[in-house]
Design an enzyme around this catalytic site. Structure first.
Site, PDB file in Angstrom:
ATOM      1  N   LYS A   5      -0.745  16.473  -8.990  1.00 24.76           N
ATOM      2  CA  LYS A   5      -0.484  16.182 -10.403  1.00 24.76           C
ATOM      3  C   LYS A   5       0.338  17.296 -11.050  1.00 24.76           C
ATOM      4  O   LYS A   5       1.135  17.039 -11.951  1.00 24.76           O
ATOM      5  CB  LYS A   5      -1.796  15.950 -11.158  1.00 24.76           C
ATOM      6  CG  LYS A   5      -2.528  14.674 -10.721  1.00 24.76           C
ATOM      7  CD  LYS A   5      -1.738  13.409 -11.098  1.00 24.76           C
ATOM      8  CE  LYS A   5      -2.472  12.122 -10.735  1.00 24.76           C
ATOM      9  NZ  LYS A   5      -1.774  10.898 -11.129  1.00 24.76           N
ATOM     10  N   ASP A  40       8.834  -1.950   2.506  1.00 25.13           N
ATOM     11  CA  ASP A  40       8.322  -2.249   1.166  1.00 25.13           C
ATOM     12  C   ASP A  40       9.356  -1.851   0.108  1.00 25.13           C
ATOM     13  O   ASP A  40       9.607  -2.594  -0.843  1.00 25.13           O
ATOM     14  CB  ASP A  40       7.011  -1.514   0.904  1.00 25.13           C
ATOM     15  CG  ASP A  40       5.808  -2.219   1.513  1.00 25.13           C
ATOM     16  OD1 ASP A  40       5.777  -3.474   1.456  1.00 25.13           O
ATOM     17  OD2 ASP A  40       4.918  -1.530   2.036  1.00 25.13           O
ATOM     18  N   TYR A  84      -5.419  16.949  -4.957  1.00 21.91           N
ATOM     19  CA  TYR A  84      -5.137  16.110  -6.132  1.00 21.91           C
ATOM     20  C   TYR A  84      -4.531  16.959  -7.244  1.00 21.91           C
ATOM     21  O   TYR A  84      -3.524  16.590  -7.856  1.00 21.91           O
ATOM     22  CB  TYR A  84      -6.432  15.457  -6.611  1.00 21.91           C
ATOM     23  CG  TYR A  84      -6.288  14.583  -7.849  1.00 21.91           C
ATOM     24  CD1 TYR A  84      -5.647  13.347  -7.776  1.00 21.91           C
ATOM     25  CD2 TYR A  84      -6.792  14.990  -9.083  1.00 21.91           C
ATOM     26  CE1 TYR A  84      -5.522  12.545  -8.906  1.00 21.91           C
ATOM     27  CE2 TYR A  84      -6.682  14.191 -10.212  1.00 21.91           C
ATOM     28  CZ  TYR A  84      -6.045  12.968 -10.118  1.00 21.91           C
ATOM     29  OH  TYR A  84      -5.918  12.185 -11.236  1.00 21.91           O
ATOM     30  N   ASP A  88       0.860  -1.182   0.000  1.00 18.95           N
ATOM     31  CA  ASP A  88       0.000   0.000   0.000  1.00 18.95           C
ATOM     32  C   ASP A  88       0.897   1.234   0.000  1.00 18.95           C
ATOM     33  O   ASP A  88       1.587   1.497   0.992  1.00 18.95           O
ATOM     34  CB  ASP A  88      -0.895  -0.031   1.242  1.00 18.95           C
ATOM     35  CG  ASP A  88      -1.848   1.158   1.292  1.00 18.95           C
ATOM     36  OD1 ASP A  88      -1.687   2.088   0.464  1.00 18.95           O
ATOM     37  OD2 ASP A  88      -2.741   1.157   2.163  1.00 18.95           O
ATOM     38  N   ASN A 132       2.065   4.744 -12.339  1.00 25.58           N
ATOM     39  CA  ASN A 132       0.644   4.910 -12.639  1.00 25.58           C
ATOM     40  C   ASN A 132      -0.205   5.072 -11.388  1.00 25.58           C
ATOM     41  O   ASN A 132      -1.256   5.704 -11.436  1.00 25.58           O
ATOM     42  CB  ASN A 132       0.169   3.701 -13.455  1.00 25.58           C
ATOM     43  CG  ASN A 132      -1.333   3.597 -13.481  1.00 25.58           C
ATOM     44  OD1 ASN A 132      -2.006   4.297 -14.245  1.00 25.58           O
ATOM     45  ND2 ASN A 132      -1.896   2.726 -12.629  1.00 25.58           N
TER      46      ASN A 132
HETATM   47  N1  LIG Z   1      -9.441   7.485 -14.754  1.00 31.74           N
HETATM   48  C1  LIG Z   1      -9.287   8.747 -15.092  1.00 31.74           C
HETATM   49  O1  LIG Z   1     -10.235   9.412 -15.533  1.00 31.74           O
HETATM   50  C2  LIG Z   1      -7.928   9.401 -14.967  1.00 31.74           C
HETATM   51  C3  LIG Z   1      -7.749  10.650 -15.560  1.00 31.74           C
HETATM   52  C4  LIG Z   1      -6.503  11.260 -15.466  1.00 31.74           C
HETATM   53  C5  LIG Z   1      -5.483  10.646 -14.787  1.00 31.74           C
HETATM   54  N2  LIG Z   1      -5.681   9.422 -14.200  1.00 31.74           N
HETATM   55  C6  LIG Z   1      -4.565   8.807 -13.466  1.00 31.74           C
HETATM   56  O2  LIG Z   1      -4.320   7.508 -13.955  1.00 31.74           O
HETATM   57  C7  LIG Z   1      -3.812   6.697 -12.899  1.00 31.74           C
HETATM   58  C8  LIG Z   1      -4.608   5.389 -12.820  1.00 31.74           C
HETATM   59  O3  LIG Z   1      -5.966   5.686 -12.597  1.00 31.74           O
HETATM   60  P1  LIG Z   1      -7.145   4.648 -12.856  1.00 31.74           P
HETATM   61  O4  LIG Z   1      -8.325   5.453 -13.245  1.00 31.74           O
HETATM   62  O5  LIG Z   1      -6.671   3.552 -13.724  1.00 31.74           O
HETATM   63  O6  LIG Z   1      -7.385   4.102 -11.361  1.00 31.74           O
HETATM   64  P2  LIG Z   1      -8.122   2.762 -10.877  1.00 31.74           P
HETATM   65  O7  LIG Z   1      -8.897   2.133 -11.988  1.00 31.74           O
HETATM   66  O8  LIG Z   1      -8.843   3.152  -9.646  1.00 31.74           O
HETATM   67  O9  LIG Z   1      -6.914   1.776 -10.523  1.00 31.74           O
HETATM   68  C9  LIG Z   1      -6.020   2.099  -9.505  1.00 31.74           C
HETATM   69  C10 LIG Z   1      -4.978   1.011  -9.385  1.00 31.74           C
HETATM   70  O10 LIG Z   1      -4.045   1.378  -8.384  1.00 31.74           O
HETATM   71  C11 LIG Z   1      -4.075   0.435  -7.304  1.00 31.74           C
HETATM   72  N3  LIG Z   1      -3.970   1.208  -6.073  1.00 31.74           N
HETATM   73  C12 LIG Z   1      -4.865   2.112  -5.601  1.00 31.74           C
HETATM   74  N4  LIG Z   1      -4.443   2.605  -4.431  1.00 31.74           N
HETATM   75  C13 LIG Z   1      -3.256   2.025  -4.153  1.00 31.74           C
HETATM   76  C14 LIG Z   1      -2.336   2.115  -3.080  1.00 31.74           C
HETATM   77  N5  LIG Z   1      -2.560   2.927  -2.031  1.00 31.74           N
HETATM   78  N6  LIG Z   1      -1.205   1.354  -3.105  1.00 31.74           N
HETATM   79  C15 LIG Z   1      -0.977   0.524  -4.145  1.00 31.74           C
HETATM   80  N7  LIG Z   1      -1.819   0.397  -5.186  1.00 31.74           N
HETATM   81  C16 LIG Z   1      -2.951   1.133  -5.197  1.00 31.74           C
HETATM   82  C17 LIG Z   1      -5.398  -0.304  -7.452  1.00 31.74           C
HETATM   83  O11 LIG Z   1      -5.331  -1.654  -7.013  1.00 31.74           O
HETATM   84  P3  LIG Z   1      -5.637  -2.055  -5.472  1.00 31.74           P
HETATM   85  O12 LIG Z   1      -6.978  -1.500  -5.164  1.00 31.74           O
HETATM   86  O13 LIG Z   1      -5.576  -3.539  -5.470  1.00 31.74           O
HETATM   87  O14 LIG Z   1      -4.549  -1.453  -4.710  1.00 31.74           O
HETATM   88  C18 LIG Z   1      -5.557  -0.333  -8.969  1.00 31.74           C
HETATM   89  O15 LIG Z   1      -4.769  -1.339  -9.520  1.00 31.74           O
HETATM   90  C19 LIG Z   1      -3.862   7.537 -11.638  1.00 31.74           C
HETATM   91  O16 LIG Z   1      -2.593   8.101 -11.397  1.00 31.74           O
HETATM   92  C20 LIG Z   1      -4.842   8.632 -12.002  1.00 31.74           C
HETATM   93  O17 LIG Z   1      -4.605   9.819 -11.274  1.00 31.74           O
HETATM   94  C21 LIG Z   1      -6.882   8.797 -14.285  1.00 31.74           C
HETATM   95  C1  LIG Z   2       9.224  -7.695   2.952  1.00 35.51           C
HETATM   96  O1  LIG Z   2       9.809  -8.965   2.727  1.00 35.51           O
HETATM   97  C2  LIG Z   2       9.826  -9.806   3.894  1.00 35.51           C
HETATM   98  C3  LIG Z   2      10.620 -11.060   3.540  1.00 35.51           C
HETATM   99  O2  LIG Z   2      10.148 -11.643   2.379  1.00 35.51           O
HETATM  100  C4  LIG Z   2       8.407 -10.112   4.311  1.00 35.51           C
HETATM  101  O3  LIG Z   2       8.397 -10.927   5.477  1.00 35.51           O
HETATM  102  C5  LIG Z   2       7.671  -8.792   4.582  1.00 35.51           C
HETATM  103  O4  LIG Z   2       6.313  -9.053   4.868  1.00 35.51           O
HETATM  104  C6  LIG Z   2       7.780  -7.889   3.376  1.00 35.51           C
HETATM  105  N1  LIG Z   2       7.067  -6.642   3.591  1.00 35.51           N
HETATM  106  C7  LIG Z   2       7.314  -5.744   4.545  1.00 35.51           C
HETATM  107  C8  LIG Z   2       6.470  -4.536   4.584  1.00 35.51           C
HETATM  108  O5  LIG Z   2       8.228  -5.868   5.313  1.00 35.51           O
END
Ligand SMILES: NC(=O)c1ccc[n+]([C@@H]2O[C@H](COP(=O)([O-])OP(=O)(O)OC[C@H]3O[C@@H](n4cnc5c(N)ncnc54)[C@H](OP(=O)(O)O)[C@@H]3O)[C@@H](O)[C@H]2O)c1
Ligand SMILES: *[C@@H]1O[C@H](CO)[C@@H](O)[C@H](O)[C@H]1NC(C)=O
Length: 328
Positions: free
Chosen positions: A207, A116, A203, A108, A136
């Site tokens: 950007k 991480d 936001y 996250d 992204n």
């Molecule tokens: N859609 C639009 O209209 C638009 C327009 C302009 C720019 N953008 C930009 O394009 C990019 C992608 O947008 P999108 O519309 O494709 O978004 P989306 O469909 O909501 O997808 C977001 C992705 O990011 C992951 N994610 C979200 N929060 C996260 C976190 N805290 N840590 C790690 N992963 C995270 C989500 O998976 P998990 O939930 O599994 O984490 C998902 O894979 C963004 O930077 C956005 O600002 C989008």
């Molecule tokens: C990082 O890697 C270790 C070893 O694989 C794992 O135990 C751990 O959960 C991972 N993530 C974080 C945030 O430490």
């Protein structure tokens, strides 16, 4: 008519006028050529077959499409987002459809956990060749909200994910690219950062930060044969935009990413903004028209944008009320 200014006075003005019109026309045709005719650099140029592309926010929307389309072009992919199960499903799908490897790492970005990044660093160190980073991942406000009412967590998460996350990912990958003297760094921006956007102020600022940072980095890394490109976008259908139906102005992630990957090294509709591309045709024309005829940062535009987002907020609040949800 007779008391009009003499030709000797009028002519210089006419000449200046004509020059200006020609200049704008040339810019217009340059923009059309860039969007519709001239190809970008093929992404395969940045890494031989089997080199790795790293994609953040990879499991859905635009990031998922970047992952799929880069895999289709022969890149192995390292997929990063929060949800392990979504990542596993996508990795499975990719390795069954294409002759490439897919690795995943669930984290996250909002937690900004050093461990991480350490884990990612060692994963990257074990990959034989990394050539592409797609920054992204991004977060916007859940609905338009006045800054004074923005929940503290939402404010912090937006900056941590959009800005800090992008910087830290790029810091991990850049030394690898510098060493191999070749690479590509794409970063997703948004028109929300081109136009100061009331009720999405945090936001919008995040950007705009990415725009300046990425253009500066583009210049720094050009001597190392690393192409840095900010990818500008208006709305795309996704969970984030909450728009399901594509239209002329709102492409699907698939259409958007196809455009982005075909215009590397071009500016599309973002001519005059270094190391930046607005690759999707309708977004490109919109950005060009905004910059050419309206301006992006004047009071008229910002006030208009405020009205628009106040209306979106009202509708979102009414919808939440209908559905019995509570918002902030
Ligand atoms: N859609 C639009 O209209 C638009 C327009 C302009 C720019 N953008 C930009 O394009 C990019 C992608 O947008 P999108 O519309 O494709 O978004 P989306 O469909 O909501 O997808 C977001 C992705 O990011 C992951 N994610 C979200 N929060 C996260 C976190 N805290 N840590 C790690 N992963 C995270 C989500 O998976 P998990 O939930 O599994 O984490 C998902 O894979 C963004 O930077 C956005 O600002 C989008
Ligand atoms: C990082 O890697 C270790 C070893 O694989 C794992 O135990 C751990 O959960 C991972 N993530 C974080 C945030 O430490």
């Amino acid at each position: 008519m007779d008391d009009f200014l003499p030709p000797s006075v009028l002519l210089p003005f006419a000449a200046v006028g004509l020059a200006l019109v020609l200049y704008k026309l040339a810019a217009f045709f340059r923009m059309l050529l860039s969007l519709f005719v001239l190809p970008g650099q093929p992404v395969q140029k940045f890494g031989r077959k089997g080199s790795w592309a790293v994609v953040t926010g990879a499991s859905d929307g635009i990031g998922k499409e970047f992952s799929l389309q880069l895999a289709a072009k022969g890149f192995n992919v390292l997929l990063i987002s929060r949800t392990q199960s979504k990542l596993d499903a996508l990795a499975q799908d990719i390795s069954s459809r294409y002759d490439v490897e897919a690795k995943v790492y669930a984290m996250d970005f909002a937690r900004n956990d050093d461990r991480d990044y350490q884990n990612l660093s060692s994963i990257l160190a074990d990959l034989p060749d990394v050539s592409i980073l797609v920054n992204n991942v991004g977060l916007s406000h859940s609905i338009p909200v006045p800054f004074a009412q923005t929940p503290e967590d939402e404010m912090k998460d937006i900056i941590t994910i959009n800005c800090i996350g992008t910087l830290r990912m790029t810091k991990l990958v850049t030394p690898i690219l510098i060493q191999r003297k070749r690479g590509l760094i794409l970063t997703m921006a948004s028109f929300g950062g081109v136009l100061p956007t009331p009720l999405l102020a945090t936001y919008s600022g995040s950007k705009a930060f990415l725009q300046h940072w990425s253009s500066a980095l583009g210049s720094e890394l050009a001597p190392y044969n690393i192409r840095v490109q900010l990818v500008q976008s208006y709305l795309v259908t996704s969970a984030m935009s909450k728009i399901k139906r594509p239209s002329m102005m709102v492409p699907t992630p698939k259409q958007f990413v196809r455009a982005a990957l075909s215009k590397v090294g071009r500016s599309g509709g973002a001519s005059g903004i270094a190391y930046t591309c607005a690759p999707y045709w309708s977004h490109g024309i919109m950005l060009w028209a905004l910059e050419t005829f309206v301006g992006t940062r004047n009071k008229f535009v910002i006030d208009f944008n405020k009205k628009m987002h106040e209306d979106i907020r009202k509708r979102a609040l009414r919808k939440a009320e209908r559905e019995g949800k509570k918002i902030e």
